[in-house]
Design a protein around this motif. Structure first.
Motif, PDB file in Angstrom:
ATOM      1  N   THR A 271      -9.974  -2.488  15.316  1.00 25.78           N
ATOM      2  CA  THR A 271      -8.804  -1.627  15.265  1.00 25.78           C
ATOM      3  C   THR A 271      -8.576  -0.955  14.273  1.00 25.78           C
ATOM      4  OG1 THR A 271      -7.571  -3.299  13.947  1.00 25.78           O
ATOM      5  CG2 THR A 271      -7.829  -3.907  16.249  1.00 25.78           C
ATOM      6  N   PRO A 272      -7.409   0.006  14.213  1.00 26.23           N
ATOM      7  CA  PRO A 272      -7.297   1.057  13.163  1.00 26.23           C
ATOM      8  C   PRO A 272      -6.919   0.143  11.889  1.00 26.23           C
ATOM      9  CG  PRO A 272      -6.082   1.787  14.984  1.00 26.23           C
ATOM     10  CD  PRO A 272      -6.814   0.309  15.562  1.00 26.23           C
ATOM     11  N   LEU A 273      -6.709  -1.071  12.030  1.00 25.22           N
ATOM     12  CA  LEU A 273      -6.099  -1.983  10.549  1.00 25.22           C
ATOM     13  C   LEU A 273      -7.551  -2.150  10.178  1.00 25.22           C
ATOM     14  CD1 LEU A 273      -3.591  -4.030  12.486  1.00 25.22           C
ATOM     15  CD2 LEU A 273      -3.169  -2.168  10.759  1.00 25.22           C
ATOM     16  N   LYS A 274      -8.798  -1.837  10.647  1.00 28.27           N
ATOM     17  CA  LYS A 274      -9.992  -2.196   9.861  1.00 28.27           C
ATOM     18  C   LYS A 274     -10.848  -0.935   9.763  1.00 28.27           C
ATOM     19  CE  LYS A 274     -13.636  -5.803   9.894  1.00 28.27           C
ATOM     20  NZ  LYS A 274     -13.347  -6.223   8.679  1.00 28.27           N
ATOM     21  N   GLY A 275     -11.584  -0.772   8.650  1.00 28.26           N
ATOM     22  CA  GLY A 275     -12.398   0.166   8.327  1.00 28.26           C
ATOM     23  C   GLY A 275     -12.823   0.235   6.753  1.00 28.26           C
ATOM     24  N   GLN A 276     -12.719   1.448   6.458  1.00 30.87           N
ATOM     25  CA  GLN A 276     -13.052   1.634   4.948  1.00 30.87           C
ATOM     26  C   GLN A 276     -11.720   2.078   4.039  1.00 30.87           C
ATOM     27  OE1 GLN A 276     -16.209   0.951   3.254  1.00 30.87           O
ATOM     28  NE2 GLN A 276     -14.608   1.400   1.326  1.00 30.87           N
ATOM     29  N   PRO A 277     -11.342   1.134   3.192  1.00 36.21           N
ATOM     30  CA  PRO A 277     -10.297   1.689   2.572  1.00 36.21           C
ATOM     31  C   PRO A 277     -10.430   2.478   1.536  1.00 36.21           C
ATOM     32  CG  PRO A 277     -11.285  -0.519   1.685  1.00 36.21           C
ATOM     33  CD  PRO A 277     -11.961  -0.223   2.645  1.00 36.21           C
ATOM     34  N   VAL A 278      -9.414   3.273   0.906  1.00 36.37           N
ATOM     35  CA  VAL A 278      -9.528   4.632   0.207  1.00 36.37           C
ATOM     36  C   VAL A 278      -9.134   4.080  -1.199  1.00 36.37           C
ATOM     37  CG1 VAL A 278      -9.513   6.150   1.871  1.00 36.37           C
ATOM     38  CG2 VAL A 278      -7.459   5.566   0.939  1.00 36.37           C
ATOM     39  N   GLY A 279      -8.342   3.200  -1.488  1.00 35.28           N
ATOM     40  CA  GLY A 279      -7.762   2.536  -2.806  1.00 35.28           C
ATOM     41  C   GLY A 279      -6.543   3.172  -3.269  1.00 35.28           C
ATOM     42  N   ARG A 280      -5.559   3.548  -2.034  1.00 37.85           N
ATOM     43  CA  ARG A 280      -4.200   3.902  -2.094  1.00 37.85           C
ATOM     44  C   ARG A 280      -3.372   2.858  -1.532  1.00 37.85           C
ATOM     45  NH1 ARG A 280      -6.629   8.757  -1.697  1.00 37.85           N
ATOM     46  NH2 ARG A 280      -6.159   9.063   0.339  1.00 37.85           N
TER      47      ARG A 280
END
Length: 504
Positions: A271-280
């Motif tokens: 889902t769009p809720l899962k992936g690579q975070p950017v830290g913001r």
């Protein structure tokens, strides 16, 4: 006896010499706490972040005095966390200054922005500001003027303690939270400081964390220990020994089953809720929902309060995805839920004593009644599970490994998880701090690895609050999830009122 004492003293001296030669000093940090100390990443800092809303306002001077009296006796709050060749240790900060850890900040907001939105932005900003490793890993920031009162933003590193322990410590700051009484050891000097708080916190502030904890502890902590002790007792009859052996065999089967379930967990639904975070980060929370209404739904549907609330969370997440053009039909996401593993007599202690259970949320079910029963079924499946104990053991093992190996182990959980969720019961009546009423309280535990969504449910003062902290790359508008939570709850309440009596 003299010879035995001499050997003990010699062993201790040898240990001190070895520790000195390795550059080790101070009090050793547990392996689980060490794992949390080393778990910080550029996209997720391992801090527990909390917000208190107070009315009327309080002053920085009053807060600093209360912290000095009630918090600093807990030694962890005046100690440094230091990594070394054998892991990590605690060391008293020779340059400790309270003013470094308790400060004030005025909210700045553009024209047209609400005070709550400005506070949420400030909390999100601080959630990604690393604590100073040269000093004890905690900080309180007081916004002295906020909506006719004050707001307190607390950040405490997870290596100091888990959420349950820190809630109890924070509760010791409130008015009427008398200083912990001293206890006397069976032998030896009186306990002081943190050690003296055991009875006071255990009896007054700590509550059982839920049925999951009780059953897991009874099975693994109580039942297993009793069974093993009974098997070792020579006075046991044959039938008693066989019965105890069967108990252990059943526990072994449960252990193998739960270990396999953890190891074979599939990766989470995309889902769009899962992936690579950017830290913001982005942060949002709702106004309290009456707890009596939640209980009424639970009673009408023969479900627990937790079932009702988690169902609404699943519904809000599903609605958030639909509003963004995603079809969650047939999809489920997994949230890791912390479970307290402390026995009551040790509940006051700092450090990390919790495990995790993976809870599957049926975000694809749009029917609120169908969804709440699906959540109830999943919660029932977890009761009696040994998975909290297994994950605690894995965290202990992680603390023994070098950091790259620890990161690789914990990344496995990240691939299988979308969110970290806490659901904690707080005091039923509102508390006061420095003469002001604590109107609202929220907190979020950190997300690890590539997990970018944190959900917090906290009951307090007759209400229930729902809060979200999210990485902006994965969930740029957590307020939309918050806004979907109350309609989901209202819909479930309306449907419940229309159902015939006696529905199970």
């Amino acid at each position: 006896m003299v010879q035995r004492i001499s050997k003990t003293a010699q062993t201790e001296a040898t240990g001190r010499t070895l520790a000195s030669s390795l550059g080790l000093e101070g009090e050793r940090m547990s392996k689980v706490d060490t794992a949390w100390l080393r778990m910080d990443s550029p996209t997720n800092h391992m801090m527990i972040v909390g917000v208190w809303i107070l009315r009327p306002g309080i002053t920085l001077t009053a807060l600093q005095q209360r912290v000095r009296e009630r918090l600093l006796p807990y030694r962890r709050f005046v100690q440094l966390a230091r990594e070394d060749a054998a892991g990590a240790h605690w060391l008293d900060d020779p340059d400790f200054h309270l003013e470094r850890h308790v400060s004030t900040q005025a909210l700045t907001r553009p024209r047209g922005q609400s005070e709550q939105a400005a506070l949420q932005e400030r909390v999100a900003h601080l959630a990604m500001q690393a604590l100073n490793p040269a000093h004890p890993l905690w900080h309180f920031e007081l916004v002295e003027h906020y909506q006719g009162g004050s707001a307190l933003i607390a950040r405490i590193h997870h290596c100091i303690a888990d959420g349950i322990a820190l809630i109890s410590v924070m509760m010791s700051l409130v008015d009427g939270g008398a200083e912990p009484p001293r206890r006397t050891r069976k032998s030896g000097p009186d306990k002081v400081g943190l050690e003296a708080a055991e009875d006071w916190l255990a009896d007054t502030l700590i509550r059982p964390f839920g049925d999951l904890t009780a059953r897991a502890l009874d099975l693994a902590g109580g039942g297993a220990a009793r069974s093993l002790a009974a098997l070792a007792a020579p006075q046991q009859s044959l039938s008693d020994s066989l019965g105890q052996a069967m108990d252990i065999a059943r526990m072994g089967g449960q252990l193998a089953s739960d270990l396999a379930a953890l190891a074979l967990m599939p990766d989470d639904s995309p889902t769009p809720l899962k992936g690579q975070p950017v830290g913001r980060k982005r942060v949002a929370w709702c106004e309290p929902i009456p707890l009596d209404e939640v209980k009424a739904i639970g009673k009408g549907l023969n479900c627990s309060v937790n079932d009702v609330l988690l169902s609404c969370v699943a519904g809000a997440l599903g609605q958030y995805l639909r509003a963004r053009g995603e079809d969650p039909a047939g999809k489920e996401i997994r949230a890791m839920v912390p479970i307290n593993l402390r026995p009551m007599e040790d509940a006051w202690k700092l450090g990390n004593r919790f495990g995790l259970v993976p809870l599957v949320l049926p975000i694809g079910l749009s029917n609120p009644i169908e969804r709440v029963y699906a959540v109830r079924a999943r919660m029932n499946e977890l009761k009696g599970s040994l998975q909290p104990l297994l994950t605690f053991g894995l965290l202990s093992v992680a603390g023994l490994l070098i950091k790259p190996a620890q990161d690789a182990m914990l990344a496995l959980f990240g691939r299988k998880t979308t969110a970290v969720m806490t659901n904690v019961p707080g005091p039923a009546t509102k508390l006061q701090l420095c003469g002001a009423t604590l109107e609202q309280t929220m907190f979020w535990v950190p997300q690890t690895g590539t997990v970018g969504l944190g959900v917090s449910i906290l009951s307090y003062g007759g209400g229930v609050q729902f809060g979200v902290i999210a990485d902006e790359a994965l969930c740029p508008d957590p307020q939309a999830i918050i806004d979907a939570f109350e309609p989901e709850f209202a819909q479930l309440l309306a449907v419940t009122l229309m159902l015939p009596w006696g529905l199970d």
